[in-house]
Write a protein that holds these residues in place. Structure first.
Motif, PDB file in Angstrom:
ATOM      1  N   GLY A  11       0.791  -1.225   0.000  1.00 22.78           N
ATOM      2  CA  GLY A  11       0.000   0.000   0.000  1.00 22.78           C
ATOM      3  C   GLY A  11       0.820   1.269   0.000  1.00 22.78           C
ATOM      4  N   ILE A  12       2.111   1.150  -0.260  1.00 25.14           N
ATOM      5  CA  ILE A  12       2.984   2.324  -0.286  1.00 25.14           C
ATOM      6  C   ILE A  12       2.952   2.931  -1.685  1.00 25.14           C
ATOM      7  CG2 ILE A  12       5.374   3.106  -0.084  1.00 25.14           C
ATOM      8  CD1 ILE A  12       5.762   0.791   1.951  1.00 25.14           C
ATOM      9  N   LEU A  13       2.754   4.225  -1.750  1.00 27.74           N
ATOM     10  CA  LEU A  13       2.780   4.948  -3.016  1.00 27.74           C
ATOM     11  C   LEU A  13       4.220   5.011  -3.508  1.00 27.74           C
ATOM     12  CD1 LEU A  13       1.185   6.712  -5.084  1.00 27.74           C
ATOM     13  CD2 LEU A  13       1.833   8.667  -3.669  1.00 27.74           C
ATOM     14  N   VAL A  14       4.473   4.529  -4.706  1.00 30.44           N
ATOM     15  CA  VAL A  14       5.829   4.499  -5.263  1.00 30.44           C
ATOM     16  C   VAL A  14       5.930   5.539  -6.368  1.00 30.44           C
ATOM     17  CG1 VAL A  14       7.532   3.117  -6.504  1.00 30.44           C
ATOM     18  CG2 VAL A  14       6.143   2.066  -4.706  1.00 30.44           C
ATOM     19  N   ILE A  15       6.871   6.475  -6.189  1.00 28.85           N
ATOM     20  CA  ILE A  15       7.116   7.515  -7.187  1.00 28.85           C
ATOM     21  C   ILE A  15       8.570   7.402  -7.626  1.00 28.85           C
ATOM     22  CG2 ILE A  15       7.156   9.992  -7.658  1.00 28.85           C
ATOM     23  CD1 ILE A  15       5.032  10.289  -5.435  1.00 28.85           C
ATOM     24  N   ALA A  16       8.768   7.187  -8.916  1.00 29.95           N
ATOM     25  CA  ALA A  16      10.125   7.126  -9.470  1.00 29.95           C
ATOM     26  C   ALA A  16      10.621   8.556  -9.655  1.00 29.95           C
ATOM     27  CB  ALA A  16      10.129   6.380 -10.791  1.00 29.95           C
ATOM     28  N   LEU A  17      11.884   8.773  -9.326  1.00 33.58           N
ATOM     29  CA  LEU A  17      12.472  10.097  -9.439  1.00 33.58           C
ATOM     30  C   LEU A  17      13.546  10.100 -10.514  1.00 33.58           C
ATOM     31  CD1 LEU A  17      12.805  12.988  -8.409  1.00 33.58           C
ATOM     32  CD2 LEU A  17      14.412  12.115  -6.719  1.00 33.58           C
ATOM     33  N   ASP A  18      13.411  10.962 -11.489  1.00 29.98           N
ATOM     34  CA  ASP A  18      14.367  11.230 -12.556  1.00 29.98           C
ATOM     35  C   ASP A  18      14.384  10.214 -13.677  1.00 29.98           C
ATOM     36  OD1 ASP A  18      16.305  12.870 -13.811  1.00 29.98           O
ATOM     37  OD2 ASP A  18      17.832  11.435 -13.216  1.00 29.98           O
ATOM     38  N   THR A  19      14.325   8.929 -13.393  1.00 26.77           N
ATOM     39  CA  THR A  19      14.392   7.915 -14.449  1.00 26.77           C
ATOM     40  C   THR A  19      13.185   6.993 -14.330  1.00 26.77           C
ATOM     41  OG1 THR A  19      16.801   7.996 -14.377  1.00 26.77           O
ATOM     42  CG2 THR A  19      15.821   6.098 -15.455  1.00 26.77           C
ATOM     43  N   PRO A  20      12.384   6.882 -15.377  1.00 22.85           N
ATOM     44  CA  PRO A  20      11.225   5.983 -15.321  1.00 22.85           C
ATOM     45  C   PRO A  20      11.663   4.536 -15.100  1.00 22.85           C
ATOM     46  CG  PRO A  20      11.110   7.413 -17.248  1.00 22.85           C
ATOM     47  CD  PRO A  20      12.474   7.589 -16.650  1.00 22.85           C
ATOM     48  N   LEU A  21      10.842   3.799 -14.355  1.00 26.78           N
ATOM     49  CA  LEU A  21      11.107   2.381 -14.168  1.00 26.78           C
ATOM     50  C   LEU A  21      10.727   1.623 -15.438  1.00 26.78           C
ATOM     51  CD1 LEU A  21       9.734   1.873 -10.537  1.00 26.78           C
ATOM     52  CD2 LEU A  21      12.089   2.322 -11.270  1.00 26.78           C
ATOM     53  N   ASN A  22      11.207   0.400 -15.532  1.00 26.97           N
ATOM     54  CA  ASN A  22      10.886  -0.442 -16.678  1.00 26.97           C
ATOM     55  C   ASN A  22      10.225  -1.707 -16.162  1.00 26.97           C
ATOM     56  OD1 ASN A  22      10.704  -1.634 -19.138  1.00 26.97           O
ATOM     57  ND2 ASN A  22      12.893  -1.975 -19.397  1.00 26.97           N
ATOM     58  N   PRO A  23       8.935  -1.900 -16.410  1.00 31.47           N
ATOM     59  CA  PRO A  23       8.047  -1.072 -17.228  1.00 31.47           C
ATOM     60  C   PRO A  23       7.647   0.193 -16.483  1.00 31.47           C
ATOM     61  CG  PRO A  23       6.786  -2.854 -16.283  1.00 31.47           C
ATOM     62  CD  PRO A  23       8.235  -3.081 -15.877  1.00 31.47           C
ATOM     63  N   ILE A  24       7.247   1.197 -17.227  1.00 32.79           N
ATOM     64  CA  ILE A  24       6.962   2.500 -16.644  1.00 32.79           C
ATOM     65  C   ILE A  24       5.839   2.435 -15.610  1.00 32.79           C
ATOM     66  CG2 ILE A  24       5.338   3.277 -18.422  1.00 32.79           C
ATOM     67  CD1 ILE A  24       6.834   6.058 -18.157  1.00 32.79           C
ATOM     68  N   ASP A  25       4.902   1.503 -15.781  1.00 32.58           N
ATOM     69  CA  ASP A  25       3.792   1.428 -14.832  1.00 32.58           C
ATOM     70  C   ASP A  25       4.146   0.645 -13.562  1.00 32.58           C
ATOM     71  OD1 ASP A  25       3.832  -1.103 -15.941  1.00 32.58           O
ATOM     72  OD2 ASP A  25       1.709  -1.120 -16.483  1.00 32.58           O
ATOM     73  N   THR A  30       5.798   9.012 -11.965  1.00 31.78           N
ATOM     74  CA  THR A  30       7.201   9.336 -12.224  1.00 31.78           C
ATOM     75  C   THR A  30       7.341  10.848 -12.241  1.00 31.78           C
ATOM     76  OG1 THR A  30       7.520   7.335 -13.529  1.00 31.78           O
ATOM     77  CG2 THR A  30       9.113   9.092 -13.858  1.00 31.78           C
ATOM     78  N   PHE A  31       8.331  11.343 -11.528  1.00 29.48           N
ATOM     79  CA  PHE A  31       8.639  12.766 -11.481  1.00 29.48           C
ATOM     80  C   PHE A  31      10.006  12.931 -12.121  1.00 29.48           C
ATOM     81  CE2 PHE A  31      10.496  16.441  -9.230  1.00 29.48           C
ATOM     82  CZ  PHE A  31       9.560  17.402  -9.565  1.00 29.48           C
ATOM     83  N   ALA A  32      10.020  13.448 -13.343  1.00 30.62           N
ATOM     84  CA  ALA A  32      11.292  13.488 -14.065  1.00 30.62           C
ATOM     85  C   ALA A  32      11.276  14.557 -15.152  1.00 30.62           C
ATOM     86  CB  ALA A  32      11.572  12.128 -14.704  1.00 30.62           C
ATOM     87  N   THR A  33      12.464  14.898 -15.573  1.00 31.92           N
ATOM     88  CA  THR A  33      12.651  15.749 -16.739  1.00 31.92           C
ATOM     89  C   THR A  33      12.519  14.884 -17.979  1.00 31.92           C
ATOM     90  OG1 THR A  33      14.211  17.115 -15.513  1.00 31.92           O
ATOM     91  CG2 THR A  33      14.365  17.204 -17.912  1.00 31.92           C
ATOM     92  N   ASP A  34      11.964  15.428 -19.035  1.00 35.04           N
ATOM     93  CA  ASP A  34      12.006  14.747 -20.326  1.00 35.04           C
ATOM     94  C   ASP A  34      13.439  14.931 -20.826  1.00 35.04           C
ATOM     95  OD1 ASP A  34      12.010  14.143 -23.083  1.00 35.04           O
ATOM     96  OD2 ASP A  34       9.932  14.805 -23.319  1.00 35.04           O
ATOM     97  N   ASN A  35      14.282  13.950 -20.548  1.00 38.00           N
ATOM     98  CA  ASN A  35      15.704  14.093 -20.822  1.00 38.00           C
ATOM     99  C   ASN A  35      16.021  14.218 -22.305  1.00 38.00           C
ATOM    100  OD1 ASN A  35      17.093  14.077 -18.199  1.00 38.00           O
ATOM    101  ND2 ASN A  35      15.995  12.168 -17.965  1.00 38.00           N
ATOM    102  N   PHE A  36      15.268  13.557 -23.166  1.00 38.98           N
ATOM    103  CA  PHE A  36      15.498  13.714 -24.601  1.00 38.98           C
ATOM    104  C   PHE A  36      15.215  15.154 -25.011  1.00 38.98           C
ATOM    105  CE2 PHE A  36      14.552  13.727 -29.082  1.00 38.98           C
ATOM    106  CZ  PHE A  36      15.547  12.914 -29.604  1.00 38.98           C
ATOM    107  N   GLU A  37      14.083  15.683 -24.567  1.00 38.75           N
ATOM    108  CA  GLU A  37      13.711  17.062 -24.922  1.00 38.75           C
ATOM    109  C   GLU A  37      14.698  18.060 -24.342  1.00 38.75           C
ATOM    110  OE1 GLU A  37      11.487  20.216 -26.668  1.00 38.75           O
ATOM    111  OE2 GLU A  37      11.808  18.107 -27.141  1.00 38.75           O
ATOM    112  N   ALA A  38      15.133  17.840 -23.108  1.00 33.38           N
ATOM    113  CA  ALA A  38      16.128  18.731 -22.500  1.00 33.38           C
ATOM    114  C   ALA A  38      17.414  18.714 -23.317  1.00 33.38           C
ATOM    115  CB  ALA A  38      16.404  18.313 -21.060  1.00 33.38           C
ATOM    116  N   GLY A  39      17.869  17.531 -23.713  1.00 34.55           N
ATOM    117  CA  GLY A  39      19.069  17.424 -24.542  1.00 34.55           C
ATOM    118  C   GLY A  39      18.882  18.092 -25.887  1.00 34.55           C
ATOM    119  N   ARG A  40      17.692  17.912 -26.473  1.00 35.03           N
ATOM    120  CA  ARG A  40      17.411  18.518 -27.785  1.00 35.03           C
ATOM    121  C   ARG A  40      17.482  20.040 -27.697  1.00 35.03           C
ATOM    122  NH1 ARG A  40      13.771  20.831 -30.653  1.00 35.03           N
ATOM    123  NH2 ARG A  40      12.177  20.853 -29.033  1.00 35.03           N
ATOM    124  N   LEU A  41      16.905  20.597 -26.655  1.00 29.17           N
ATOM    125  CA  LEU A  41      16.941  22.051 -26.488  1.00 29.17           C
ATOM    126  C   LEU A  41      18.368  22.553 -26.273  1.00 29.17           C
ATOM    127  CD1 LEU A  41      13.771  22.469 -24.253  1.00 29.17           C
ATOM    128  CD2 LEU A  41      14.032  23.180 -26.652  1.00 29.17           C
TER     129      LEU A  41
END
Length: 93
Positions: A11-25, A30-41
């Protein structure tokens, strides 16, 4: 059963930080930056700052983790895309 699944089963709420888990669900959220978009910018910005000299630029990446974590792959490939460098394979540094 993974530690993440054990936490969710308890019953613990699990929040991934920075890197999505695999599988994402595997995490509730997930609390993270869109790293591809950040790199693109960043790549677009660097190319714009260099102007015509961007065509002569030599770009190097210092990636110290051989396991190629997704955060590194996404940020590097995003930069290359934004800068106008062919990534060949967006899933590999």
């Amino acid at each position: 059963v993974s530690a993440v699944q054990q936490a969710r089963d308890a019953g613990i709420l699990v929040i991934a930080l920075d890197t999505p888990l695999n599988p994402i669900d595997a995490a509730d959220s997930t609390f993270a930056t869109d790293n591809f978009e950040a790199g693109r910018l960043i790549g677009q910005y660097a190319a714009a700052r260099l102007g015509d000299e961007a065509a002569n630029a030599v770009v190097g990446f210092l990636d110290l983790n051989e396991s190629q974590p997704t955060v590194d792959v996404l940020r590097n490939q995003g930069f290359m895309t934004g800068f106008g460098i062919d990534t060949a394979d967006v899933n590999v540094i």
